[in-house]
Design a protein around this motif. Structure first.
Motif, PDB file in Angstrom:
ATOM      1  N   ARG A  89      36.285  -3.334   1.987  1.00 23.83           N
ATOM      2  CA  ARG A  89      35.946  -4.723   2.267  1.00 23.83           C
ATOM      3  C   ARG A  89      36.285  -5.025   3.730  1.00 23.83           C
ATOM      4  O   ARG A  89      37.245  -4.475   4.275  1.00 23.83           O
ATOM      5  N   TRP A  96      42.218 -15.714   0.769  1.00 22.31           N
ATOM      6  CA  TRP A  96      41.045 -14.887   0.438  1.00 22.31           C
ATOM      7  C   TRP A  96      41.187 -14.322  -0.968  1.00 22.31           C
ATOM      8  O   TRP A  96      42.295 -14.059  -1.427  1.00 22.31           O
ATOM      9  N   ASN A  97      40.056 -14.101  -1.618  1.00 20.70           N
ATOM     10  CA  ASN A  97      40.014 -13.260  -2.808  1.00 20.70           C
ATOM     11  C   ASN A  97      39.672 -11.843  -2.358  1.00 20.70           C
ATOM     12  O   ASN A  97      38.783 -11.660  -1.517  1.00 20.70           O
ATOM     13  N   GLU A 119      38.027  -9.636  -3.654  1.00 23.03           N
ATOM     14  CA  GLU A 119      36.677  -9.194  -4.002  1.00 23.03           C
ATOM     15  C   GLU A 119      35.597  -9.918  -3.200  1.00 23.03           C
ATOM     16  O   GLU A 119      34.436  -9.523  -3.234  1.00 23.03           O
ATOM     17  N   ILE A 120      35.967 -10.999  -2.498  1.00 23.50           N
ATOM     18  CA  ILE A 120      34.964 -11.851  -1.837  1.00 23.50           C
ATOM     19  C   ILE A 120      35.211 -11.870  -0.334  1.00 23.50           C
ATOM     20  O   ILE A 120      36.274 -12.285   0.123  1.00 23.50           O
ATOM     21  N   THR A 121      34.227 -11.439   0.437  1.00 24.84           N
ATOM     22  CA  THR A 121      34.407 -11.330   1.889  1.00 24.84           C
ATOM     23  C   THR A 121      33.707 -12.430   2.673  1.00 24.84           C
ATOM     24  O   THR A 121      34.004 -12.628   3.852  1.00 24.84           O
ATOM     25  N   ASN A 122      32.772 -13.134   2.042  1.00 18.02           N
ATOM     26  CA  ASN A 122      31.961 -14.090   2.819  1.00 18.02           C
ATOM     27  C   ASN A 122      32.514 -15.507   2.807  1.00 18.02           C
ATOM     28  O   ASN A 122      31.917 -16.418   3.367  1.00 18.02           O
ATOM     29  N   ARG A 123      33.662 -15.748   2.165  1.00 13.39           N
ATOM     30  CA  ARG A 123      34.272 -17.070   2.251  1.00 13.39           C
ATOM     31  C   ARG A 123      35.772 -16.988   1.979  1.00 13.39           C
ATOM     32  O   ARG A 123      36.247 -16.122   1.248  1.00 13.39           O
TER      33      ARG A 123
END
Length: 439
Positions: free
Chosen positions: A162, A195-196, A198-202
């Motif tokens: 990620r 951040w999560n 698993e999630i890179t776009n927010r």
């Protein structure tokens, strides 16, 4: 008499030479089997602990290179005409869930999640590819075969899983993995983002101290960390010497803190340098989660989370430098950011100093020791001897004068094994690993 907490025996010095090799962060994983270092050249080097053998039981504890990879490259921000250097600011390990290892590394702008895995088998006997990997002509295939896995030499691979980017206007100084193992936070001078993994776009902005008018800016965030057990709690420190504890259950934006830790300044000690030396360079929760440790320029303080008014303990790291603050200001050393670490049981704390000295404080006995990490006085398996700094008057044979300290040799980054008395000390571009005395 040898000091009781200087249980450290030199194992090995891993030596480098060029500026890009200057170590910028050191971190053990949760088991202590792996040790990662990041450097100014954007590289991450992972060391693995030797397994104990019956023939050489003393080798248990030695760390050898396991994997080396380029984590970050130099970049250029065309909108702001700024170079983004590749230097690794922080590394944080994720708890191991399977055979692979995962770590977060960050430079000034971008956090990356890396997977480090082993491969000791390779597939052979493809139908549509030959041995060199070239695609075969399907018309030449007359029989089908089942691919098989063949043993091969062990390969350790590091792959980026990620990339968390474009969320920080200012330089990232801290990352911290939450105890829920699903989220982490990244901190810059004015904001903290959640951040999560698993999630890179927010990401979610949970602290923002940026004033509407930047001329009104009076302090910046210097470090931040999640509580080791409570996933809703975190702390951040400031350049004014204060620590704020925040609870994410209270509100989505944690600008209003739950607790505020600050020691009132003694007016008699007020000087031109007071504000600079009170800036906190590192903050760490104890493993138990009951205490906080903070490092400013001259001291280490231990705070009880239940007492905000003053620190529980204050340890002088190098008080003999108080008279040297003017020259330290002129050579910019007064802005050095020293880190601090707990041992596994929270009974001893360690932090660095100048002249390749590092300090250890036993919280139970109130005794302290100064040790030196250097090639000159560290032979394999030799016991480290305590060092003393002479402030004035007649200097003894084994003491070093405060005027002869080398301020270019500084120990900013240290790490302590989570359960054993093994420490890693980064002295500029050399990594020293010391361990408890082995009989």
């Amino acid at each position: 008499e040898r000091y009781k907490i200087d249980f450290l025996v030199y194992i090995k010095a891993l030596l480098c030479s060029v500026a890009a090799d200057i170590i910028s962060t050191v971190e053990f994983n949760s088991t202590g089997e792996l040790l990662a270092t990041g450097d100014k050249g954007g590289r991450v080097v992972v060391f693995q602990r030797e397994q104990e053998s019956k023939n050489q039981p003393h080798r248990r504890g030695e760390y050898n290179v396991y994997s080396t990879f380029q984590s970050h490259e130099p970049e250029f921000d065309y909108l702001k005409s700024l170079e983004i250097e590749e230097k690794i600011n922080k590394i944080r390990w994720l708890p191991q869930q399977n055979a692979a290892y995962f770590l977060l590394s960050t430079n000034d702008k971008t956090v990356k999640l890396w997977k480090i895995s082993e491969r000791d088998k390779r597939p052979e006997g493809y139908n549509l590819k030959d041995e060199d990997g070239r695609i075969r002509d399907p018309t030449t295939i007359t029989a089908l075969q089942v691919p098989v896995l063949r043993p091969m030499d062990l390969m350790v691979e590091a792959t980026p899983r990620r990339v968390f980017s474009n969320a920080h206007t200012y330089h990232i100084n801290s990352i911290s993995v939450n105890s829920d193992y699903e989220t982490f936070m990244s901190t810059d001078d004015l904001r903290i983002n959640l951040w999560n993994l698993e999630i890179t776009n927010r990401s979610f902005n949970i602290v923002d101290i940026k004033p509407v008018n930047m001329e009104e800016l009076t302090e910046v965030i210097t470090a931040a960390e999640f509580h080791p057990h409570q996933c809703n709690t975190f702390v951040y420190s400031s350049s004014k010497g204060s620590i704020r504890l925040c609870d994410m259950r209270a509100s989505a934006l944690c600008d209003n803190h739950s607790k505020f830790f600050e020691e009132p300044e003694d007016p008699s000690n007020r000087s031109f340098f007071s504000e600079i030396i009170s800036s906190i360079s590192d903050v760490k929760f104890s493993h138990s989660g009951r205490y906080l440790m903070t490092r400013d320029y001259l001291t280490v303080k231990v705070w009880d989370l239940n007492m905000e008014s003053k620190p529980l303990e204050t340890y002088q790291v190098h008080d003999y430098l108080r008279s040297k603050l003017c020259s330290l200001y002129e050579n910019d050393c007064i802005f050095d950011k020293f880190e601090c670490v707990w041992n596994g049981s929270d009974s001893v704390i360690m932090t660095g100093s100048y002249n390749n000295f590092f300090r250890m404080f036993d919280r139970n006995t109130k005794r302290d020791v100064t040790l030196e990490a250097s090639r000159e006085n560290s032979k394999p398996r030799a016991i480290l001897k305590p060092r003393k700094v002479c402030v004035g008057g007649k200097r003894r044979k084994d003491e070093i004068s405060v005027d002869s300290l080398d301020f270019s040799k500084k120990i900013l980054h240290t790490a302590w094994h989570p359960s054993e008395n093994i420490i890693a000390v980064a002295a500029t571009n050399n990594l020293y690993i010391f361990q408890d005395k082995v009989n």
